[in-house]
Write a protein that holds these residues in place. Structure first.
Motif, mmCIF file in Angstrom:
data_model
loop_
_atom_site.group_PDB
_atom_site.id
_atom_site.type_symbol
_atom_site.label_atom_id
_atom_site.label_comp_id
_atom_site.label_asym_id
_atom_site.label_seq_id
_atom_site.Cartn_x
_atom_site.Cartn_y
_atom_site.Cartn_z
ATOM 1 N N ASP A 204 0.800 -1.229 0.000
ATOM 2 C CA ASP A 204 0.000 0.000 0.000
ATOM 3 C C ASP A 204 0.829 1.275 0.000
ATOM 4 N N GLY A 205 2.167 1.144 0.026
ATOM 5 C CA GLY A 205 3.024 2.322 -0.057
ATOM 6 C C GLY A 205 3.293 3.031 1.252
ATOM 7 N N THR A 206 2.835 2.481 2.373
ATOM 8 C CA THR A 206 3.073 3.154 3.651
ATOM 9 C C THR A 206 4.522 2.983 4.093
ATOM 10 N N ASP A 207 5.039 4.028 4.744
ATOM 11 C CA ASP A 207 6.387 3.963 5.296
ATOM 12 C C ASP A 207 6.392 3.053 6.522
ATOM 13 N N ILE A 208 7.460 2.281 6.673
ATOM 14 C CA ILE A 208 7.603 1.366 7.796
ATOM 15 C C ILE A 208 8.811 1.806 8.617
ATOM 16 N N LEU A 209 8.608 1.978 9.901
ATOM 17 C CA LEU A 209 9.705 2.321 10.799
ATOM 18 C C LEU A 209 10.224 1.037 11.433
ATOM 19 N N LEU A 210 11.422 0.629 11.010
ATOM 20 C CA LEU A 210 11.992 -0.615 11.515
ATOM 21 C C LEU A 210 12.577 -0.411 12.908
ATOM 22 N N GLN A 211 12.426 -1.423 13.724
ATOM 23 C CA GLN A 211 13.103 -1.432 15.012
ATOM 24 C C GLN A 211 14.500 -1.989 14.796
ATOM 25 N N THR A 212 15.478 -1.125 14.839
ATOM 26 C CA THR A 212 16.841 -1.522 14.497
ATOM 27 C C THR A 212 17.629 -1.886 15.747
ATOM 28 N N ASP A 213 18.563 -2.798 15.562
ATOM 29 C CA ASP A 213 19.474 -3.185 16.637
ATOM 30 C C ASP A 213 20.743 -2.350 16.561
ATOM 31 N N THR A 214 21.449 -2.249 17.659
ATOM 32 C CA THR A 214 22.717 -1.530 17.654
ATOM 33 C C THR A 214 23.743 -2.303 16.848
ATOM 34 N N SER A 215 24.746 -1.620 16.368
ATOM 35 C CA SER A 215 25.800 -2.282 15.601
ATOM 36 C C SER A 215 26.520 -3.327 16.439
ATOM 37 N N ASP A 216 26.663 -3.061 17.752
ATOM 38 C CA ASP A 216 27.305 -4.052 18.628
ATOM 39 C C ASP A 216 26.456 -5.315 18.728
ATOM 40 N N ALA A 217 25.129 -5.144 18.789
ATOM 41 C CA ALA A 217 24.240 -6.307 18.874
ATOM 42 C C ALA A 217 24.316 -7.140 17.602
ATOM 43 N N VAL A 218 24.383 -6.474 16.466
ATOM 44 C CA VAL A 218 24.493 -7.186 15.193
ATOM 45 C C VAL A 218 25.815 -7.935 15.120
ATOM 46 N N THR A 219 26.900 -7.265 15.503
ATOM 47 C CA THR A 219 28.220 -7.907 15.491
ATOM 48 C C THR A 219 28.245 -9.124 16.402
ATOM 49 N N ASP A 220 27.670 -8.985 17.598
ATOM 50 C CA ASP A 220 27.642 -10.109 18.535
ATOM 51 C C ASP A 220 26.827 -11.269 17.977
#
Length: 497
Positions: A146-162
Motif C-alpha cells: 500500500d506504499g506506507t512507510d515502515i519504521l523498523l526497530q533496528t538493533d545496535t551495531s554491537d548487537a548485530v556484530t555479537d
C-alpha cells in the motif's frame, strides 16, 4: 488349429512386450553424428562449465549439453545498447575463496574485492567506472502492498556484530555443510528445524535482517529447513561482510562463461540441445562400457553421445529427466524433491523515481517486517545507467508465469510512485530472467530420515559412470559449487579412471 493360433498370438504378444519401443529404438541409426568423449556433461551452468574446465585441465575430453543459447545458467549480464554499460542481474558476488581466485585467473578475468575500493557516498551519483553492484543509495522501508512507510526497530551495531559472532561459532560445529551433503547419522535437529526456530534458539535475531537481504530468492526463509538457509548464508558470508565479496571488476560475470566456452572449445558445446533418451546400462552402437545419450540439437537433428562418464549438472527434477533410464535409486531420491520457491530478476526503465534512493519492501505486522511474497524484494536504481532499475522478485513457489510476475512488478512500482507523488508510468522491460525453481528442497522429515545419505550415495553409480553436481547436491551459490567440484566431484570421478 485353435491351439496353434493361440500359441502364435501369445508369442506375438510376448515378443512385443520384450521390445521397449523407446526413443532409441524408434530413432536407431537416425542420428547425424556419433560424438565420443571421456565425459558428457549435461548442463552448462556454473557447475557444469566449471566441471568441464576442470576436466579439460586433467586431459579429459568433454562435451557439454545446454538447453539455452548460452552458457552460464543463472548468470546474466545486460549490455546497454547506447552506452555499453554492463549490469549483472543474476549472479553478482562471490565469496573470497581460493577456487574463485583460481578460476578467474585461469580465464584471465579481472576480479575485484568490493571492500578494497571507495564506494560513492549514499545520496550522491554512482561512480560509473565501478560495477553497478557497488552503487550505494539512501534507504526507505516501504510496505509495497500500500506504499506506507515502515519504521523498523533496528538493533545496535554491537548487537548485530555479537549475533554474527555467535552464528559463526554455532555454524563451526557444522562446517561439513559447506562441502556438500555428507551429513552425520543421525542428522542434528538444528539442521532440519525451521530456520526461524534456529534463529530464536541461538538468539540471532539481530543478524536476521542482513541475512534476509542477502538471501533473496530463498522464499519464506523463516520456515525453510535450517540446512538450506545456512548453506546459502554461511560463515563465508559472515567473513565477507568484513573482508569483502568478490565480483568481476567490470560488472560482467557472463564473461566467465564465454571465456570458459573458448577454453573448452565451442566445438565441444551443444547449445539449445537436450537429452531426449539415455542408455547408461547397455550399448547400442559403441564398444566397451560406455554410456550413451541421445541429444536433440537445434540445427543438426539428433546426435548420439558416447561417454565413459556422465555428469548431471541440471536440477534433478523428474520432469527434467524424461527419457532417462533412471535407476530405482535415482527414481526414489529425485522423486522426494518438492518445488520450493521462485525467483526472477531483470531491469526496467522509465520509472521516474529518485535515483539515489532504494525502496526496500518491509511489511507491517510480519516477523522482522519481511515482505509478504510474492513480491519485489526492493526497487533499486542501477545508478550507472539513467532511470534503469533492478527487479528482484520472489515467491514461495515457482509456478507464477512470466506475465504474472511482470504484472505484480508493475503494480508494485505504481504503488511506490503513488506513495512518492510521482507520475505513474509504464515501465519498459530491458531484460527479464527466471531462476525458478530457485532451490529444490525436501521435507524436514526426509532430511531427518537420511535423504542426503541416499543422495550422496548416487555418486559413482552405474559402475563409476554416473556423477552429479549443481545446487541440488550442494547449494545455489557459484563459489561453493566450484569448490564442491574441486573437492568432491572431480576426486570421486578420478577414483574410476
Amino acid at each position: 488349429m485353435l491351439s496353434i493360433l493361440l500359441f502364435a498370438l501369445l508369442s506375438h504378444v510376448h515378443a512385443t512386450d520384450l521390445h521397449s519401443w523407446g526413443i532409441f529404438d524408434n530413432n536407431f541409426g537416425e542420428w547425424s553424428e556419433v560424438i565420443e568423449r571421456d565425459v558428457c556433461i549435461v548442463g552448462g551452468g556454473a557447475s557444469g562449465v566449471h566441471a568441464a574446465v576442470s576436466l579439460v585441465d586433467l586431459n579429459k575430453t568433454v562435451v557439454v549439453v545446454e538447453r539455452n543459447n548460452r552458457l552460464g545458467g543463472d548468470t546474466h549480464t545486460y549490455i546497454h545498447p547506447e552506452t555499453n554499460s554492463l549490469v549483472d542481474i543474476g549472479v553478482v558476488i562471490f565469496q573470497p575463496l581460493s577456487v574463485v581466485y583460481d578460476f578467474f585467473e585461469k580465464l584471465n578475468l579481472p576480479l575485484l574485492n568490493m571492500s578494497a575500493v571507495q564506494w560513492n557516498v549514499p545520496g550522491q551519483p554512482a561512480n560509473t567506472s565501478q560495477p553497478a553492484a557497488m552503487f550505494a543509495t539512501l534507504r526507505a522501508d516501504v510496505d509495497f502492498r500500500d506504499g506506507t512507510d515502515i519504521l523498523l526497530q533496528t538493533d545496535t551495531s554491537d548487537a548485530v556484530t555479537d549475533a554474527f559472532q555467535r552464528m559463526s561459532d554455532i555454524l563451526s560445529q557444522y562446517d561439513y555443510i559447506l562441502h556438500g551433503y555428507d551429513l552425520p547419522d543421525p542428522v542434528p535437529e538444528d539442521l532440519y528445524m525451521p530456520y526461524g526456530a534456529f534463529i530464536e534458539k541461538y538468539n540471532l535475531t539481530a543478524a536476521f535482517r542482513t541475512i534476509y537481504q542477502i538471501s533473496q530468492g530463498m522464499g519464506d526463509l523463516l520456515h525453510v529447513p535450517t540446512i538450506y538457509a545456512v548453506k546459502y548464508f554461511n560463515t563465508g558470508d559472515i567473513r565477507a561482510l568484513t573482508d569483502g565479496y568478490l565480483t568481476h571488476a567490470h560488472g560482467n560475470n557472463s564473461e566467465i562463461y564465454s571465456r570458459a566456452g573458448d577454453y573448452i572449445s565451442y566445438d565441444n558445446v551443444l547449445l539449445e540441445s537436450i537429452v531426449v533418451s539415455s542408455n547408461r546400462r547397455k550399448n547400442l552402437t559403441t564398444e566397451g562400457s560406455r554410456a550413451e545419450l541421445l541429444v536433440s540439437t537445434r540445427d543438426e537433428g539428433l546426435k548420439l553421445l558416447s561417454c565413459t562418464q556422465v555428469v548431471l549438472a541440471v536440477p534433478p527434477e523428474l520432469s527434467n529427466l524424461a527419457g532417462w533410464d533412471l535407476t530405482d535409486q535415482e527414481q526414489e531420491v529425485f522423486s522426494r524433491y518438492i518445488a520450493a520457491n521462485g525467483y526472477w530478476t531483470g531491469l526496467v526503465k522509465n520509472v521516474g523515481l529518485n535515483q539515489t534512493l532504494t525502496s526496500w519492501n518491509a511489511a507491517a505486522g510480519t516477523p522482522f517486517n519481511i515482505p509478504v511474497l510474492p513480491a519485489l524484494y526492493d526497487l533499486s536504481p542501477v545508478g550507472t545507467i539513467d532511470d534503469v532499475w533492478w527487479i528482484k522478485f520472489g515467491a514461495n513457489n515457482p509456478t507464477l508465469t512470466l506475465d504474472q510476475v511482470k504484472s505484480y512488478v508493475e503494480r508494485e512500482i505504481h504503488t511506490i510512485q503513488r506513495a512518492q507523488n510521482a507520475t505513474l508510468t509504464k515501465p519498459e522491460w530491458l531484460i527479464f530472467e527466471s531462476h525458478s525453481p530457485f532451490h529444490l528442497q525436501v521435507a524436514p522429515e526426509d532430511i531427518k530420515g537420511g535423504f542426503f545419505k541416499r543422495l550422496t550415495a548416487l555418486q559413482g553409480g552405474l559402475g563409476g559412470s554416473m556423477f552429479y553436481t549443481g545446487a541440488a547436491f550442494h547449494t545455489q551459490y557459484s563459489s561453493l559449487l566450484w569448490r564442491f567440484n574441486r573437492e568432491v566431484l572431480i576426486p570421486k570421478m578420478m577414483e574410476y579412471w
